[in-house]
Design a protein around this motif. Structure first.
Motif, PDB file in Angstrom:
ATOM      1  N   THR A  96      -6.095  -2.968  -2.924  1.00 33.91           N
ATOM      2  CA  THR A  96      -4.886  -3.103  -2.639  1.00 33.91           C
ATOM      3  C   THR A  96      -4.415  -1.678  -2.556  1.00 33.91           C
ATOM      4  O   THR A  96      -3.077  -1.409  -1.488  1.00 33.91           O
ATOM      5  CB  THR A  96      -3.786  -3.740  -3.771  1.00 33.91           C
ATOM      6  OG1 THR A  96      -4.605  -5.178  -3.630  1.00 33.91           O
ATOM      7  CG2 THR A  96      -2.670  -4.342  -3.059  1.00 33.91           C
ATOM      8  N   ILE A  99      -5.714  -0.019   1.196  1.00 38.65           N
ATOM      9  CA  ILE A  99      -5.392  -0.755   2.197  1.00 38.65           C
ATOM     10  C   ILE A  99      -4.168  -0.717   2.293  1.00 38.65           C
ATOM     11  O   ILE A  99      -3.775  -0.107   3.640  1.00 38.65           O
ATOM     12  CB  ILE A  99      -5.149  -2.251   2.207  1.00 38.65           C
ATOM     13  CG1 ILE A  99      -6.750  -3.099   2.210  1.00 38.65           C
ATOM     14  CG2 ILE A  99      -4.904  -3.007   3.474  1.00 38.65           C
ATOM     15  CD1 ILE A  99      -6.888  -4.710   2.092  1.00 38.65           C
ATOM     16  N   SER A 100      -3.144   0.230   1.441  1.00 40.16           N
ATOM     17  CA  SER A 100      -1.670  -0.115   1.874  1.00 40.16           C
ATOM     18  C   SER A 100      -1.224   1.584   2.044  1.00 40.16           C
ATOM     19  O   SER A 100      -0.378   2.364   2.483  1.00 40.16           O
ATOM     20  CB  SER A 100      -0.429  -0.089   0.006  1.00 40.16           C
ATOM     21  OG  SER A 100      -1.429   0.814  -1.206  1.00 40.16           O
ATOM     22  N   MET A 103      -2.647   1.297   6.016  1.00 43.27           N
ATOM     23  CA  MET A 103      -1.863   0.677   6.750  1.00 43.27           C
ATOM     24  C   MET A 103      -0.578   1.096   7.068  1.00 43.27           C
ATOM     25  O   MET A 103      -1.177   0.814   8.281  1.00 43.27           O
ATOM     26  CB  MET A 103      -2.123  -1.048   5.555  1.00 43.27           C
ATOM     27  CG  MET A 103      -1.244  -1.646   6.588  1.00 43.27           C
ATOM     28  SD  MET A 103      -2.412  -2.657   7.859  1.00 43.27           S
ATOM     29  CE  MET A 103      -3.106  -3.473   6.346  1.00 43.27           C
ATOM     30  N   VAL A 265      -3.890  -4.522  12.481  1.00 41.00           N
ATOM     31  CA  VAL A 265      -4.217  -4.633  11.023  1.00 41.00           C
ATOM     32  C   VAL A 265      -6.012  -4.013  10.926  1.00 41.00           C
ATOM     33  O   VAL A 265      -5.666  -3.164  10.210  1.00 41.00           O
ATOM     34  CB  VAL A 265      -4.141  -5.134  10.368  1.00 41.00           C
ATOM     35  CG1 VAL A 265      -4.266  -5.500   9.202  1.00 41.00           C
ATOM     36  CG2 VAL A 265      -2.708  -6.143  10.599  1.00 41.00           C
ATOM     37  N   SER A 266      -6.832  -4.511  12.069  1.00 36.64           N
ATOM     38  CA  SER A 266      -7.559  -3.552  11.483  1.00 36.64           C
ATOM     39  C   SER A 266      -7.990  -2.446  11.759  1.00 36.64           C
ATOM     40  O   SER A 266      -8.924  -1.953  11.979  1.00 36.64           O
ATOM     41  CB  SER A 266      -8.661  -4.868  12.528  1.00 36.64           C
ATOM     42  OG  SER A 266      -8.064  -4.936  13.925  1.00 36.64           O
ATOM     43  N   ILE A 280      -6.996   1.891   9.510  1.00 37.80           N
ATOM     44  CA  ILE A 280      -7.581   0.856   8.576  1.00 37.80           C
ATOM     45  C   ILE A 280      -8.922   1.351   8.664  1.00 37.80           C
ATOM     46  O   ILE A 280      -9.451   0.410   7.985  1.00 37.80           O
ATOM     47  CB  ILE A 280      -6.552   0.103   8.128  1.00 37.80           C
ATOM     48  CG1 ILE A 280      -6.609  -1.366   7.204  1.00 37.80           C
ATOM     49  CG2 ILE A 280      -6.878  -1.294   9.390  1.00 37.80           C
ATOM     50  CD1 ILE A 280      -6.665  -0.941   5.685  1.00 37.80           C
ATOM     51  N   GLY A 298     -10.579  -7.884   1.516  1.00 35.26           N
ATOM     52  CA  GLY A 298      -9.831  -7.849   1.876  1.00 35.26           C
ATOM     53  C   GLY A 298      -8.621  -7.153   2.931  1.00 35.26           C
ATOM     54  O   GLY A 298      -8.064  -7.909   3.291  1.00 35.26           O
ATOM     55  N   ILE A 299      -9.598  -6.332   3.914  1.00 40.51           N
ATOM     56  CA  ILE A 299      -9.310  -6.133   4.992  1.00 40.51           C
ATOM     57  C   ILE A 299      -9.702  -7.308   5.770  1.00 40.51           C
ATOM     58  O   ILE A 299      -8.478  -7.167   6.803  1.00 40.51           O
ATOM     59  CB  ILE A 299      -9.661  -4.897   5.578  1.00 40.51           C
ATOM     60  CG1 ILE A 299      -9.666  -3.767   4.773  1.00 40.51           C
ATOM     61  CG2 ILE A 299      -9.672  -4.525   7.168  1.00 40.51           C
ATOM     62  CD1 ILE A 299     -10.403  -2.216   4.867  1.00 40.51           C
ATOM     63  N   TYR A 302      -6.480  -9.435   5.515  1.00 44.45           N
ATOM     64  CA  TYR A 302      -5.059  -8.645   6.038  1.00 44.45           C
ATOM     65  C   TYR A 302      -5.473  -8.678   7.534  1.00 44.45           C
ATOM     66  O   TYR A 302      -3.980  -9.386   7.995  1.00 44.45           O
ATOM     67  CB  TYR A 302      -5.046  -7.147   5.981  1.00 44.45           C
ATOM     68  CG  TYR A 302      -4.025  -7.305   4.641  1.00 44.45           C
ATOM     69  CD1 TYR A 302      -2.761  -6.545   4.594  1.00 44.45           C
ATOM     70  CD2 TYR A 302      -5.173  -7.285   3.576  1.00 44.45           C
ATOM     71  CE1 TYR A 302      -2.652  -6.827   2.989  1.00 44.45           C
ATOM     72  CE2 TYR A 302      -4.321  -7.071   2.415  1.00 44.45           C
ATOM     73  CZ  TYR A 302      -2.846  -6.301   1.920  1.00 44.45           C
ATOM     74  OH  TYR A 302      -2.536  -5.654   1.166  1.00 44.45           O
ATOM     75  N   LEU A 305      -4.602 -13.367   8.098  1.00 42.44           N
ATOM     76  CA  LEU A 305      -3.453 -13.174   8.182  1.00 42.44           C
ATOM     77  C   LEU A 305      -1.774 -12.387   8.749  1.00 42.44           C
ATOM     78  O   LEU A 305      -1.219 -13.528   9.242  1.00 42.44           O
ATOM     79  CB  LEU A 305      -2.866 -12.822   6.534  1.00 42.44           C
ATOM     80  CG  LEU A 305      -3.404 -13.663   5.387  1.00 42.44           C
ATOM     81  CD1 LEU A 305      -2.593 -13.187   3.892  1.00 42.44           C
ATOM     82  CD2 LEU A 305      -2.911 -14.680   5.413  1.00 42.44           C
ATOM     83  N   ALA A 306      -2.216 -11.135   9.089  1.00 47.77           N
ATOM     84  CA  ALA A 306      -1.283 -10.779  10.367  1.00 47.77           C
ATOM     85  C   ALA A 306      -1.981 -11.679  12.037  1.00 47.77           C
ATOM     86  O   ALA A 306      -0.887 -11.619  12.126  1.00 47.77           O
ATOM     87  CB  ALA A 306      -2.265  -9.010  10.826  1.00 47.77           C
TER      88      ALA A 306
END
Length: 329
Positions: A96, A99-100, A103, A265-266, A280, A298-299, A302, A305-306
């Motif tokens: 997390t 990624i944070s 991102m 996001v990717s 990311i 995890g990626i 994300y 979900l995005a």
């Protein structure tokens, strides 16, 4: 309201399915991450002991003998708590946190570049498609050539001319490393200068697709009954183009924009790699190269979900733009 509730329920089920698949796929694959990592170590001549296996198992979250439903519940609890495991590549950092930290760079770079490309492409496509056959219309194929050019090739060309030859922009990195990251004028200015070339690459590579798609839709709406009726009523051409033709022609572009915005996001993996940009996309590439299953998982979560979130927003906007969709729902 019924339309909104049904959409929310549908996407709630889609989110649950995405989370469930993200849990199940690694466990359905033959073997497990621990065995794969240890096999690579053995191939390089390293000795594998029970202690080292236990250490790797703990690093990747442990090998549980609990029933699958118990593991699934623990996974959901950890997910709610923001615990996606520990990254092997950036050990001992949590996934997390990895990624944070990357991102925001991708959202600012790819997100803004995608919005600029979509707005410019759709706007120019509406103007060009409203009067087909003009010199502007004949120039459209030139913009689509850039869409066929690979990202990395276009990026290298821009780096050579704008960075190496002219020296206008930095060639690599996300900011000047001598500066302290933060919301201050020197750092923001540096981040803009370093992000200009990657953003320009994304805009140039995707502008032609938006322009051509909107142009073709505008041309097809010119023969629609509502456009002919509006002209028969004597409405101004600008009003007809904006309120009748463009409003209906833009619907497919909005759907495409939702998908593009979700995949922000990717990140643009190749572009970020060429420019050594700390987004990311570069983290995903490092995770694949190092078999960092926790970070990859995890990626991917994300990203999923995005995409679902972006499509939900656009589905709701569809209902506002086109009342016929609400009526059918």
């Amino acid at each position: 309201m019924n339309f909104v509730v049904r959409k929310l329920l549908f996407y709630a089920v889609a989110v649950w399915a995405a989370i469930t698949l993200n849990f199940a796929i690694p466990r359905l694959l033959p073997g497990n991450p621990v065995d794969i990592l240890l096999a690579k170590l053995q191939a390089r001549g390293a000795s594998v002991t029970p202690e080292s296996r236990a250490a790797y198992a703990a690093l990747l979250g442990g090998e549980s003998d609990d029933p699958i439903l118990v593991q699934y519940w623990d996974y959901l609890v950890n997910l709610v708590q923001g615990d996606l495991g520990t990254s092997v590549t950036y050990f001992p950092t949590n996934v997390t946190e990895v990624i944070s930290t990357s991102m925001p760079w991708t959202i600012m770079l790819v997100g803004i570049a995608t919005v600029i490309a979509a707005v410019l492409g759709v706007g120019l496509g509406a103007i060009v498609g409203w009067k087909p056959g003009t010199w502007l219309d004949s120039a459209v194929p030139a913009t689509t050539i850039l869409a066929a050019v690979p990202y990395f090739w276009l990026a290298l060309v821009l780096v050579y001319f704008l960075s190496r030859v002219l020296g206008w922009f930095p060639a690599q990195g996300g900011y000047d490393v001598v500066l302290d990251p933060g919301f201050n004028a020197p750092f923001v200015e540096s981040a803009i200068r370093y992000g200009f070339l990657p953003a320009l690459t994304i805009v140039l590579a995707s502008l032609g697709g938006w322009l051509l798609g909107m142009r073709n839709m505008m041309v097809s709406t010119l023969s629609e009954d509502y456009v002919l009726t509006a002209r028969a009523k004597g409405l101004p051409e600008r009003t007809i183009m904006r309120n009748y033709a463009a409003r209906n022609a833009v619907l497919p572009s909005i759907a495409g924009f939702a998908i593009s915005l979700g995949f922000v996001v990717s990140g643009s993996v190749v572009t970020e790699q060429v420019f050594s940009y700390p987004g990311i996309g570069s983290k995903l590439l490092s995770a694949v190269q190092n078999n960092d299953y926790a970070l990859m998982q995890g990626i991917f979560l994300y990203i999923t979900l995005a995409v679902l979130g972006a499509n939900l927003v656009v589905d709701l906007l569809y209902g506002l733009i086109d009342p016929r969709i609400r009526a059918k729902a």
